[in-house]
Motif scaffolding. Structure first.
Motif, PDB file in Angstrom:
ATOM      1  N   ALA A  73     -33.369  -0.485  -2.185  1.00  0.00           N
ATOM      2  CA  ALA A  73     -33.436   0.609  -1.217  1.00  0.00           C
ATOM      3  C   ALA A  73     -32.257   1.531  -1.457  1.00  0.00           C
ATOM      4  O   ALA A  73     -31.218   1.113  -1.951  1.00  0.00           O
ATOM      5  N   SER A  74     -32.423   2.795  -1.125  1.00  0.00           N
ATOM      6  CA  SER A  74     -31.372   3.743  -1.486  1.00  0.00           C
ATOM      7  C   SER A  74     -30.076   3.515  -0.711  1.00  0.00           C
ATOM      8  O   SER A  74     -29.008   3.772  -1.216  1.00  0.00           O
ATOM      9  N   ARG A  75     -30.163   3.042   0.500  1.00  0.00           N
ATOM     10  CA  ARG A  75     -28.942   2.828   1.260  1.00  0.00           C
ATOM     11  C   ARG A  75     -28.953   1.467   1.920  1.00  0.00           C
ATOM     12  O   ARG A  75     -29.952   1.047   2.478  1.00  0.00           O
ATOM     13  N   GLY A  76     -27.855   0.786   1.841  1.00  0.00           N
ATOM     14  CA  GLY A  76     -27.746  -0.492   2.536  1.00  0.00           C
ATOM     15  C   GLY A  76     -27.751  -0.244   4.027  1.00  0.00           C
ATOM     16  O   GLY A  76     -27.467   0.861   4.477  1.00  0.00           O
ATOM     17  N   ARG A  77     -28.076  -1.273   4.774  1.00  0.00           N
ATOM     18  CA  ARG A  77     -28.134  -1.145   6.229  1.00  0.00           C
ATOM     19  C   ARG A  77     -26.806  -0.638   6.791  1.00  0.00           C
ATOM     20  O   ARG A  77     -26.766   0.088   7.767  1.00  0.00           O
ATOM     21  N   LEU A  78     -25.716  -1.052   6.160  1.00  0.00           N
ATOM     22  CA  LEU A  78     -24.414  -0.699   6.717  1.00  0.00           C
ATOM     23  C   LEU A  78     -23.725   0.427   5.970  1.00  0.00           C
ATOM     24  O   LEU A  78     -22.540   0.641   6.118  1.00  0.00           O
ATOM     25  N   GLY A  79     -24.434   1.129   5.111  1.00  0.00           N
ATOM     26  CA  GLY A  79     -23.689   2.206   4.477  1.00  0.00           C
ATOM     27  C   GLY A  79     -24.272   2.828   3.240  1.00  0.00           C
ATOM     28  O   GLY A  79     -25.472   2.785   3.006  1.00  0.00           O
ATOM     29  N   GLY A  80     -23.376   3.392   2.461  1.00  0.00           N
ATOM     30  CA  GLY A  80     -23.707   4.371   1.437  1.00  0.00           C
ATOM     31  C   GLY A  80     -24.424   3.852   0.212  1.00  0.00           C
ATOM     32  O   GLY A  80     -24.441   2.670  -0.099  1.00  0.00           O
ATOM     33  N   LEU A  81     -24.970   4.801  -0.479  1.00  0.00           N
ATOM     34  CA  LEU A  81     -25.708   4.524  -1.701  1.00  0.00           C
ATOM     35  C   LEU A  81     -24.793   4.054  -2.831  1.00  0.00           C
ATOM     36  O   LEU A  81     -25.079   3.065  -3.497  1.00  0.00           O
ATOM     37  N   ALA A  82     -23.694   4.772  -3.025  1.00  0.00           N
ATOM     38  CA  ALA A  82     -22.846   4.458  -4.168  1.00  0.00           C
ATOM     39  C   ALA A  82     -22.283   3.044  -4.106  1.00  0.00           C
ATOM     40  O   ALA A  82     -22.379   2.313  -5.100  1.00  0.00           O
TER      41      ALA A  82
ATOM     42  N   ALA B   5     -30.368  13.868  -6.386  1.00  0.00           N
ATOM     43  CA  ALA B   5     -30.764  14.776  -5.309  1.00  0.00           C
ATOM     44  C   ALA B   5     -29.726  14.893  -4.204  1.00  0.00           C
ATOM     45  O   ALA B   5     -29.792  15.793  -3.401  1.00  0.00           O
ATOM     46  N   GLY B   6     -28.775  14.033  -4.178  1.00  0.00           N
ATOM     47  CA  GLY B   6     -27.810  14.095  -3.080  1.00  0.00           C
ATOM     48  C   GLY B   6     -26.430  13.671  -3.531  1.00  0.00           C
ATOM     49  O   GLY B   6     -26.241  13.244  -4.671  1.00  0.00           O
ATOM     50  N   GLN B   7     -25.470  13.784  -2.619  1.00  0.00           N
ATOM     51  CA  GLN B   7     -24.091  13.446  -2.965  1.00  0.00           C
ATOM     52  C   GLN B   7     -23.983  11.989  -3.409  1.00  0.00           C
ATOM     53  O   GLN B   7     -23.285  11.677  -4.370  1.00  0.00           O
ATOM     54  N   GLY B   8     -24.690  11.111  -2.742  1.00  0.00           N
ATOM     55  CA  GLY B   8     -24.608   9.698  -3.087  1.00  0.00           C
ATOM     56  C   GLY B   8     -24.979   9.443  -4.541  1.00  0.00           C
ATOM     57  O   GLY B   8     -24.385   8.606  -5.214  1.00  0.00           O
ATOM     58  N   GLU B   9     -25.955  10.210  -5.026  1.00  0.00           N
ATOM     59  CA  GLU B   9     -26.414  10.042  -6.402  1.00  0.00           C
ATOM     60  C   GLU B   9     -25.326  10.480  -7.382  1.00  0.00           C
ATOM     61  O   GLU B   9     -25.088   9.849  -8.399  1.00  0.00           O
ATOM     62  N   LEU B  10     -24.667  11.593  -7.078  1.00  0.00           N
ATOM     63  CA  LEU B  10     -23.570  12.032  -7.939  1.00  0.00           C
ATOM     64  C   LEU B  10     -22.436  11.025  -7.888  1.00  0.00           C
ATOM     65  O   LEU B  10     -21.795  10.748  -8.896  1.00  0.00           O
ATOM     66  N   ASP B  11     -22.204  10.469  -6.697  1.00  0.00           N
ATOM     67  CA  ASP B  11     -21.158   9.460  -6.552  1.00  0.00           C
ATOM     68  C   ASP B  11     -21.397   8.296  -7.504  1.00  0.00           C
ATOM     69  O   ASP B  11     -20.472   7.788  -8.122  1.00  0.00           O
TER      70      ASP B  11
ATOM     71  N   ILE C  12     -12.620   3.306 -10.227  1.00  0.00           N
ATOM     72  CA  ILE C  12     -12.033   2.425  -9.206  1.00  0.00           C
ATOM     73  C   ILE C  12     -11.513   3.250  -8.042  1.00  0.00           C
ATOM     74  O   ILE C  12     -11.753   2.931  -6.866  1.00  0.00           O
ATOM     75  N   GLU C  13     -10.833   4.374  -8.348  1.00  0.00           N
ATOM     76  CA  GLU C  13     -10.344   5.247  -7.273  1.00  0.00           C
ATOM     77  C   GLU C  13     -11.513   5.716  -6.413  1.00  0.00           C
ATOM     78  O   GLU C  13     -11.444   5.714  -5.188  1.00  0.00           O
ATOM     79  N   HIS C  14     -12.590   6.092  -7.085  1.00  0.00           N
ATOM     80  CA  HIS C  14     -13.755   6.601  -6.380  1.00  0.00           C
ATOM     81  C   HIS C  14     -14.365   5.524  -5.496  1.00  0.00           C
ATOM     82  O   HIS C  14     -14.750   5.782  -4.353  1.00  0.00           O
ATOM     83  N   ARG C  15     -14.435   4.317  -6.013  1.00  0.00           N
ATOM     84  CA  ARG C  15     -15.021   3.225  -5.236  1.00  0.00           C
ATOM     85  C   ARG C  15     -14.155   2.868  -4.038  1.00  0.00           C
ATOM     86  O   ARG C  15     -14.673   2.619  -2.954  1.00  0.00           O
ATOM     87  N   LEU C  16     -12.829   2.833  -4.235  1.00  0.00           N
ATOM     88  CA  LEU C  16     -11.933   2.575  -3.105  1.00  0.00           C
ATOM     89  C   LEU C  16     -12.105   3.649  -2.047  1.00  0.00           C
ATOM     90  O   LEU C  16     -12.196   3.358  -0.850  1.00  0.00           O
ATOM     91  N   LEU C  17     -12.165   4.895  -2.509  1.00  0.00           N
ATOM     92  CA  LEU C  17     -12.278   6.022  -1.583  1.00  0.00           C
ATOM     93  C   LEU C  17     -13.566   5.930  -0.783  1.00  0.00           C
ATOM     94  O   LEU C  17     -13.561   6.112   0.444  1.00  0.00           O
ATOM     95  N   SER C  18     -14.674   5.603  -1.456  1.00  0.00           N
ATOM     96  CA  SER C  18     -15.922   5.613  -0.697  1.00  0.00           C
ATOM     97  C   SER C  18     -15.981   4.460   0.300  1.00  0.00           C
ATOM     98  O   SER C  18     -16.513   4.617   1.398  1.00  0.00           O
ATOM     99  N   ILE C  19     -15.377   3.321  -0.032  1.00  0.00           N
ATOM    100  CA  ILE C  19     -15.364   2.223   0.929  1.00  0.00           C
ATOM    101  C   ILE C  19     -14.419   2.530   2.089  1.00  0.00           C
ATOM    102  O   ILE C  19     -14.757   2.304   3.261  1.00  0.00           O
TER     103      ILE C  19
END
Ligand code: GDP
Ligand code: MG
Length: 309
Positions: free
Chosen positions: A113-122, A147-153, A260-267
């Motif tokens: 699924a594109s998004r987990g129940r608790l959060g973002g796609l990336a 199509a969306g920011q999550g995909e670019l992430d 890694i920076e990006h992943r830390l930031l998104s969490i």
């Protein structure tokens, strides 16, 4: 280590499937699993495949994975689907399209699924890729709809990004989401059997000519006919040479550091956001004060005392 993490590390397909289900939920159990698996990740070469719906990403990934597997590599594929997990339609479509692969031992395919129940796609997609990484797949492909920011992430969190375009309404360069053209390590113009494919190629070339960065200006373009496996071998060769560090070790290290920076930031953002949602929902008195204009919006937000990490 839990039996589940052990099973993943041993490459047990049933355990890998179960772990991906855990990851999709993004709950406390998923965090425990992440902590167990994280030390065993970082070995896989991660390839992002993005592009508008219907350009042929799944068909292409299927053909490219088969080409890579025929050279002896084991491939893990995460296909992030934009539809809700409850609709079933497109999920089933991806499963069926990739069924040929699902039966192979050297390729593991999972739609999520594109998004987990608790959060973002990336985070969900990258953590699913972590599972396949820990399970020992040397190449992990993540397909996302561009199509969306999550995909670019997601693209910022891979080692190599393939942007797929195709002729037809809404699928060309003009329609590509802003930012998509900049992240490509490889362009694929799919559906080269259809009229207009050469036009899409010249559009891409035109865009690349404008690039100030010289390496970006030389981003390769492959024409493909995914339905007939056309171009799959060429794409597989690009992926293999990139995986063998064609651009040098320092580039790879820099990209991984920023992943890694990006992943830390998104969490961190997700956690702060979720906490803010909870606090606003239980701050009826504060909301009433702001509504009565006794407290301004910024002061109200400050009083929520959202932790800054
Ligand atoms: N004519 C043509 N159709 C294609 C080609 N590759 C895929 N398709 C078709 O395009 C449709 C969308 O393909 P799919 O792989 O699901 O696209 P995705 O949404 O980007 O994953 C399907 O009906 C495919 O059969 C191609 O090279 N040429
Ligand atoms: Mg697809």
């Amino acid at each position: 280590m839990s039996a589940l993490a052990d099973g993943v590390r041993a490459g047990d397909r049933r355990m890998v499937a179960r772990a991906l289900t855990v990851v999709e939920r993004r709950d406390a159990r998923a965090r425990d699993l992440h902590a167990e698996l994280w030390p065993h990740t970082g070995r896989a070469f991660r390839v992002g495949v993005t592009g508008a719906p219907g350009v042929g990403k799944s068909t292409l990934v299927d053909a490219v994975a088969a080409a890579l597997a025929s050279h002896g590599a084991r491939i893990g594929v995460i296909a992030v689907d934009p539809t809700s997990p409850y609709s079933g339609g497109a999920l089933l479509g991806d499963r069926l399209r990739m069924q040929g692969l699902a039966l192979r031992d050297d390729v593991f395919v999972r739609s999520m699924a594109s998004r987990g129940r608790l959060g973002g796609l990336a985070p969900a997609a990258s953590e699913a890729a972590d599972v396949l990484d820990a399970a020992g797949f040397p190449i992990v492909v993540v397909e996302t709809v561009g199509a969306g920011q999550g995909e670019l992430d997601v693209a910022f969190e891979t080692d190599y990004t393939i942007v797929v375009l195709a002729p037809g309404a809404g699928d060309g360069v003009q329609a590509a989401k802003a930012g998509t053209m900049e992240i490509a390590d490889l362009f694929v113009v799919n559906k080269s059997d259809l009229p207009g494919a050469e036009g899409v190629r010249s559009d891409v070339e035109g865009t690349l000519e404008l690039a100030s960065d010289e390496r970006r200006a030389r981003t390769p373009i492959v024409m493909a006919h995914a339905g007939a496996q056309g171009g799959a071998a060429a794409i597989a060769a690009h992926v293999e040479s990139a995986a063998e560090n064609a651009h040098g070790k320092s580039d790879r290290a820099a990209r991984r550091r920023s992943a890694i920076e990006h992943r830390l930031l998104s969490i961190a953002c997700e956690r702060a956001y979720n906490e803010a949602v909870r606090r606003v929902a239980s701050a009826a008195a504060l909301v009433a004060e702001v509504e009565a204009r006794r407290c301004d919006l910024y002061e109200g937000a400050r009083r929520l005392e959202i932790p800054t990490a």
